[in-house]
Each structure stands twice: as structure tokens, then as C-alpha cells.
Design a protein around this motif. Sequence first.
Motif: not given
Length: 494
Positions: A81-91, A437-441, A444-449
Motif C-alpha cells: 500500500s505504501g509504494t502504490v500510494s507513492a506511485a499514484f502521487g508521482g513518486t 507514472v513510469m518506473s524503469r520504463g 506503473v500508473v495510467e488512467n488512475n489504474t
Amino acid sequence: MTAPGHDVTVRGGRISTERETFEADIGIQDGVIVSIEKNLPPGRHDIDASGRWVLPGGIDSHVHIEQLSGMGMMCADDFYSGTVSAAFGGTTTIIPFAAQHRGKRIPDVVADYASRAREKAVIDYGFHLILADPDEVALKHDLPQAIRDGVTSLKVYMTYNTLKLDDYQLLDVMALAGREGALVMIHAENHDMIRWVAQRLLDGGHTAPKFHAVAHDALAESEASHRAMALSRLIDVPVLIVHVAGAETVELIRSAQRLGTRVYAESCPQYLFLTADDIDLPGVEGAKFCCSPPPRDARSQQAVWDGFKDGTLGLYSSDHAPYRFDETGKLPNGQATIFKDMANGVPGIELRMPLLFSEGVQKGRITINEFVALTATNHARMYGLAHCKGDIAIGMDADLALWNPTHEVTVTAAMLHDNVGYTPYEGMRLQGWPELVMSRGRTVVENNTLNVARGSGRYIARRQPEVMVNAKTPANSSRLPGLLGLKGKAWQRA
Ligand code: DUC
Ligand code: ZN
Ligand code: ZN
């Protein structure tokens, strides 16, 4: 000759780094940025970034995930949950803590956090160590080994009963960190000032959450910060003061930096967007806004903005400390919970960057390049990640966030992906959001998914922090003054 299509091409965006802003396409191969130029040929996967800012994915270098606090409370967010939440905020990278409690061996602590993160994290991560027990084994063996294994920073506390180190221990730890090339992060608050004021408040029946901010007076923060800087100057080892809240502390750090002290500093959203008045709510509601140090006043908020603008404060982190508003966190004794027993900390891993983008960049307080430095590039440098993270350049990991500057959001706890259940920023209207939001290509997140699997994040063994590279004394130095950086002290020449 036409270049072959890349795995992924990010096309037509406005790229900003800490140095510059320009329009170009980005070609990505095997998760790494390999081309930055206009009119790249179609990639196997083309992403349209027109109308978007293309920024480095954020690095949040101060987060508490799946951590048992000194008060014995478990965080509400695990590494999923911590890393998913981070990713949705651009981290796209986090550095949480592997927290030692007294009596525990450092290798076991690090291995435990590593195995839990490996299974759950969706973005990349490293670890700092929280050092609570700097005994001889730790200082002589375990800590140097952890640093060699890529845990190149450690946090120490000047307060909290079960974590606090005294000044002698702090000097021991700083000296060791200087020798081994690790960065010491300091939670600077004067323990006895807090304890003494808190006891008087409780004796007088003042138990509501708002008294947390009274007990943690700004002087407790500024005194301890000044002392930490003096200890660091004594042995000439750089330190980083984390979560700076008060105007006086900002000013002390600025003065020390002008004197040439190698002190670095971090602040967080709660010190820009909250004040102690937010804690002053009926019943125990104010517990949702309690962290240490506490948010202070409008003057301190402005001082933190000014500190970010002039470089006194180089790091903007969340200090995400996720505790639910129930008996597992903020309210161990329900409605009867007194300020001393609430879990300390506020959530912010997901909103950290959107808050600063909206209130900082969009309102003209900082430039987009300063935003990139404060949210990503400076963290990479400070924590030994600059070889792969925090920048948009050839050879860097393709960790990117595509920000739509016109996307408006009204913050609610329900839209967030952490496991906290409330946000101190409920109802704030933000302009600008990281839509892809993209991590190593990998997207990770697109269209709120969310598009990636649990456990797909990678551990990064961090290198030496840049500020420590020049600080390191020769490993084989046998001269005490050189080893401790005490050359030139009057009492030593005598
Ligand atoms: N203070 C800390 O030092 N860490 C976690 C949260 C907080 O409030
Ligand atoms: Zn702290
Ligand atoms: Zn913290």
C-alpha cells in the motif's frame, strides 16, 4: 539512418530537469533512457505526452513503512500500500527506514525489512537504518557492513525514550559515519524540554491533542538542531537535520551554512500547509494533525518556503508516518487518549508532490526546475542514487511522471491509496496531477489504474552520498586529529 524504434517512446512532452526545460521525445530501452531528441521514430509503445510536463519520478527519502514505532505501534501501510500510494502521487523511489530497536542486531533488522519489501514493493526502494543501540558490535562491525551493503545513511534520535542517543553516542555515530562515508540524519528535539513541559501540562489536566504542539516547543527543536550542528562541527562530519519545522531552526541552519558548516536540511508538506491551529479541534480530532516536530505558525511556514527557495533546505520529503484514526494508531485509548499516547506522524506519501506542484510551481513560489530538485534530484545526490535516479538524462533509469498542469483535484481521503483512512489535507483544491507514472520504463500508473505487479519494485544498494565523498578520511589514517577532523582547534595545538 533511422534509429530503430525503442521499447517505449515518450513523445512531445515538455521535459524539465533541475537544470533546464525543453521539448523533446524520450527513447527508452530495457528500462533505461537511451535517447532524448526531437522526432524519434515510433517506439514499440508510444506514449503521447503533449500538453504534459515530463519530470523525473519523485524520490521520497523520508517515509515510514511497515515500521514498528518506538511506542510499539505498527504503521498502517505495508510495502504494497505504501509504494502504490507513492506511485499514484508521482513518486518512483522511496527510502523507508529499517528500524532497529534496542537489543536487536542490525543485520537481522535490515534482512527483515528487505524480505518484506521484496515481496510487496511496486516501485524501487533503498533503506536507511534507524540506529537505537550503537553498542560496540554495532559501531565496529554491523554498521560498517550495512553501509558497505548499500544502507549508506542512518537516522538517530535526540528524543523518544526508547530511541534517544545522548551527545556522546551521537559523536560516536557521527565519527563512524564520517569514516565509513554514510550520512547521519538527525531527529533534533530536546528530550528533556519536551518531557518537562509535557509533565506540567498533564499535571494541569491539559491532555488534548493541541497540547502536543505546546509540549514540542519550537525551542526544543532549535536547541537540539543547534547542538547537533555543534557536534557535527566539532568532528567535521556532515549531518542532515530532518523535518525542519520552525522559523528559528531554519535561520540557525542558514547561519551555520554561511559559516561553512556542512549541514543539510529537509522539510515536509506538513510544515508548509499545516499549523498548530489545525490541531486545535474538538475532542481528539486534532490527533490527525500531530507529528513531531509539530506544525507551527504562518511565520514558520513562510520560513520553510524561503528555506526551500534559497537552498537552506534542499530536500522536500513526506515523512509519511501512516497511523489510522483508531486504536491501532492515533487513539490507543479511544476518545480518552491523551496527547502523549497518540502515535506521532501524518500521512503524505501520495500528496507530497501534488501539494508542492500546485501550491509551489503553479502559484509561482518556486520554479519547475526547483520542484524537480526538491522532489527528486537533490534526494538522489544526498542519498547515493544519482547514478541511476532523479534526473532525465541518457543512461538514467526511465523513472518519469507525466504531469497534466490543468488537471484539478479536490483532495479526499477516499481517492488516496494508502491505508490510513484520513488525510490532513482533506478538501484542498489542487491544480496539476501526475497522470502517468513510469518506473524503469514500466507504466506503473495510467488512467488512475495500477499496472504493475506486487513485488516488481527493486532494492537499490545505494552508493556513498555525494556530500560524504569528500568528507571521508583515509581509512588507514592513524592520526587522531585527522581521523576526527579536529585539526586547527586551539586546545589541540596547545
Ligand atoms: N516524527 C518522527 O520523527 N517520525 C515519524 C513521524 C513523526 O511525527
Ligand atoms: Zn523524526
Ligand atoms: Zn520520520
